[in-house]
Design a protein around this motif. Structure first.
Motif, PDB file in Angstrom:
ATOM      1  N   ARG A  42       0.815  -1.215   0.000  1.00 22.82           N
ATOM      2  CA  ARG A  42       0.000   0.000   0.000  1.00 22.82           C
ATOM      3  C   ARG A  42       0.853   1.272   0.000  1.00 22.82           C
ATOM      4  O   ARG A  42       0.459   2.273  -0.564  1.00 22.82           O
ATOM      5  CB  ARG A  42      -0.946   0.003   1.196  1.00 22.82           C
ATOM      6  CG  ARG A  42      -1.965  -1.136   1.138  1.00 22.82           C
ATOM      7  CD  ARG A  42      -2.919  -1.166   2.319  1.00 22.82           C
ATOM      8  NE  ARG A  42      -3.537   0.081   2.695  1.00 22.82           N
ATOM      9  CZ  ARG A  42      -4.554   0.682   2.061  1.00 22.82           C
ATOM     10  NH1 ARG A  42      -5.059   0.110   0.990  1.00 22.82           N
ATOM     11  NH2 ARG A  42      -5.056   1.814   2.498  1.00 22.82           N
ATOM     12  N   LYS A  62      -1.864  -1.895  -8.656  1.00 23.01           N
ATOM     13  CA  LYS A  62      -3.272  -2.112  -8.295  1.00 23.01           C
ATOM     14  C   LYS A  62      -3.551  -1.846  -6.815  1.00 23.01           C
ATOM     15  O   LYS A  62      -4.704  -1.681  -6.447  1.00 23.01           O
ATOM     16  CB  LYS A  62      -3.674  -3.537  -8.641  1.00 23.01           C
ATOM     17  CG  LYS A  62      -3.614  -3.815 -10.121  1.00 23.01           C
ATOM     18  CD  LYS A  62      -3.986  -5.240 -10.436  1.00 23.01           C
ATOM     19  CE  LYS A  62      -3.886  -5.471 -11.931  1.00 23.01           C
ATOM     20  NZ  LYS A  62      -4.246  -6.806 -12.313  1.00 23.01           N
ATOM     21  N   THR A  63      -2.520  -1.801  -5.974  1.00 20.40           N
ATOM     22  CA  THR A  63      -2.739  -1.693  -4.528  1.00 20.40           C
ATOM     23  C   THR A  63      -2.163  -0.444  -3.881  1.00 20.40           C
ATOM     24  O   THR A  63      -2.595  -0.065  -2.795  1.00 20.40           O
ATOM     25  CB  THR A  63      -2.141  -2.919  -3.809  1.00 20.40           C
ATOM     26  OG1 THR A  63      -0.736  -2.992  -4.096  1.00 20.40           O
ATOM     27  CG2 THR A  63      -2.826  -4.202  -4.259  1.00 20.40           C
ATOM     28  N   VAL A  65      -1.433   3.086  -2.420  1.00 19.50           N
ATOM     29  CA  VAL A  65      -2.176   4.305  -2.097  1.00 19.50           C
ATOM     30  C   VAL A  65      -1.228   5.476  -1.846  1.00 19.50           C
ATOM     31  O   VAL A  65      -1.630   6.627  -1.927  1.00 19.50           O
ATOM     32  CB  VAL A  65      -3.123   4.118  -0.888  1.00 19.50           C
ATOM     33  CG1 VAL A  65      -4.225   3.138  -1.216  1.00 19.50           C
ATOM     34  CG2 VAL A  65      -2.378   3.704   0.355  1.00 19.50           C
ATOM     35  N   GLU A  86      -4.037   2.449  -9.855  1.00 21.22           N
ATOM     36  CA  GLU A  86      -5.490   2.494  -9.727  1.00 21.22           C
ATOM     37  C   GLU A  86      -5.993   3.165  -8.447  1.00 21.22           C
ATOM     38  O   GLU A  86      -7.023   3.822  -8.462  1.00 21.22           O
ATOM     39  CB  GLU A  86      -6.050   1.076  -9.797  1.00 21.22           C
ATOM     40  CG  GLU A  86      -5.810   0.413 -11.136  1.00 21.22           C
ATOM     41  CD  GLU A  86      -6.239  -1.038 -11.164  1.00 21.22           C
ATOM     42  OE1 GLU A  86      -6.900  -1.490 -10.218  1.00 21.22           O
ATOM     43  OE2 GLU A  86      -5.896  -1.721 -12.142  1.00 21.22           O
ATOM     44  N   LYS A  87      -5.277   3.002  -7.323  1.00 21.84           N
ATOM     45  CA  LYS A  87      -5.779   3.483  -6.032  1.00 21.84           C
ATOM     46  C   LYS A  87      -4.915   4.571  -5.399  1.00 21.84           C
ATOM     47  O   LYS A  87      -5.133   4.946  -4.263  1.00 21.84           O
ATOM     48  CB  LYS A  87      -5.882   2.310  -5.056  1.00 21.84           C
ATOM     49  CG  LYS A  87      -6.863   1.251  -5.500  1.00 21.84           C
ATOM     50  CD  LYS A  87      -6.928   0.117  -4.510  1.00 21.84           C
ATOM     51  CE  LYS A  87      -7.923  -0.935  -4.973  1.00 21.84           C
ATOM     52  NZ  LYS A  87      -8.006  -2.040  -4.039  1.00 21.84           N
ATOM     53  N   LYS A  89      -3.403   7.674  -3.835  1.00 14.54           N
ATOM     54  CA  LYS A  89      -3.991   8.874  -3.229  1.00 14.54           C
ATOM     55  C   LYS A  89      -2.947   9.944  -2.954  1.00 14.54           C
ATOM     56  O   LYS A  89      -3.256  11.123  -2.935  1.00 14.54           O
ATOM     57  CB  LYS A  89      -4.694   8.527  -1.907  1.00 14.54           C
ATOM     58  CG  LYS A  89      -5.864   7.586  -2.071  1.00 14.54           C
ATOM     59  CD  LYS A  89      -6.996   8.236  -2.801  1.00 14.54           C
ATOM     60  CE  LYS A  89      -8.162   7.299  -2.983  1.00 14.54           C
ATOM     61  NZ  LYS A  89      -9.060   7.752  -4.033  1.00 14.54           N
ATOM     62  N   SER A 108      -7.845  10.907  -9.357  1.00 14.33           N
ATOM     63  CA  SER A 108      -8.263  10.671  -7.968  1.00 14.33           C
ATOM     64  C   SER A 108      -7.151  10.762  -6.920  1.00 14.33           C
ATOM     65  O   SER A 108      -7.220  10.132  -5.884  1.00 14.33           O
ATOM     66  CB  SER A 108      -9.003   9.332  -7.836  1.00 14.33           C
ATOM     67  OG  SER A 108      -8.130   8.246  -8.019  1.00 14.33           O
TER      68      SER A 108
END
Length: 195
Positions: A42, A62-63, A65, A86-87, A89, A108
């Motif tokens: 992450r 894919k994981t 953040v 994809e995730k 932040k 995002s």
């Protein structure tokens, strides 16, 4: 500085590790494989390494953040790899001296650190536009932007002001002269004019 051997293997940790810090380990493009095999990673911190040739995140795209690739000599191909997470932040791209193209777009992201980028584009308004065009769809999710000492001008700032959820804006050391009061939505503003 610690140099991690090329054949270093995380073993079973590849399946459970969620945070990995490999800052200042003299990693090069091939050394990133240590981290990319982690299935549940992450947070990945890779600052002060050298990814000037290649940068691939593998399954961790894919994981992830949070990603710190500050001071890694990252090139535009590596930047696109990051934009495909994809995730993601929070991303730190500090001191890579990147030139963003119109095709680069983050999605995002809540926090982006672009400090000390675009050093060579001080008189190039198009580069400033590209830097903020890169915000793309993230304009609706960004809460924190750090673009200090990045040769950003007022054109770039006006685009940043379109970020609807922005709470923290740090833009010290840029080319501003005579700023408007459009910054009232920010809870924390760090402004400094460039003399």
């Amino acid at each position: 500085t610690f140099k991690i051997p090329k054949n270093f293997d995380l073993g079973n940790l590849k399946f459970s590790l969620q945070e990995l810090r490999l800052e200042n380990c003299r990693l090069e493009s091939s050394g990133i494989e240590i981290a990319t095999g982690c299935k549940n990673l992450r947070k990945l911190f890779l600052s002060r390494n050298n990814f000037s040739k290649n940068f691939h995140l593998g399954p961790s795209k894919k994981t992830l953040v949070e990603l710190d690739v500050s001071q890694t000599f990252l090139n535009e191909n590596g930047l696109r790899e990051i934009f495909n997470c994809e995730k993601l932040k929070k991303v730190n791209l500090n001191e890579n001296f990147l030139n963003f193209s119109e095709d680069d777009e983050i999605d995002s992201i809540e926090s982006v650190d672009l400090n000390s980028n675009d050093e060579n584009s001080v008189d190039n308004n198009k580069a400033d536009e590209n830097k903020t065009d890169t915000l793309g769809k993230a304009k609706d999710s960004l809460e924190e932007i750090l673009i200090e000492h990045s040769w950003m001008n007022e054109i770039c700032l006006k685009k940043i002001l379109d970020c609807s959820k922005l709470k923290i804006l740090k833009i010290s050391g840029n080319l501003f002269q005579g700023l408007s009061s459009d910054l009232k939505n920010c809870e924390c503003i760090n402004l400094c004019t460039h003399s």
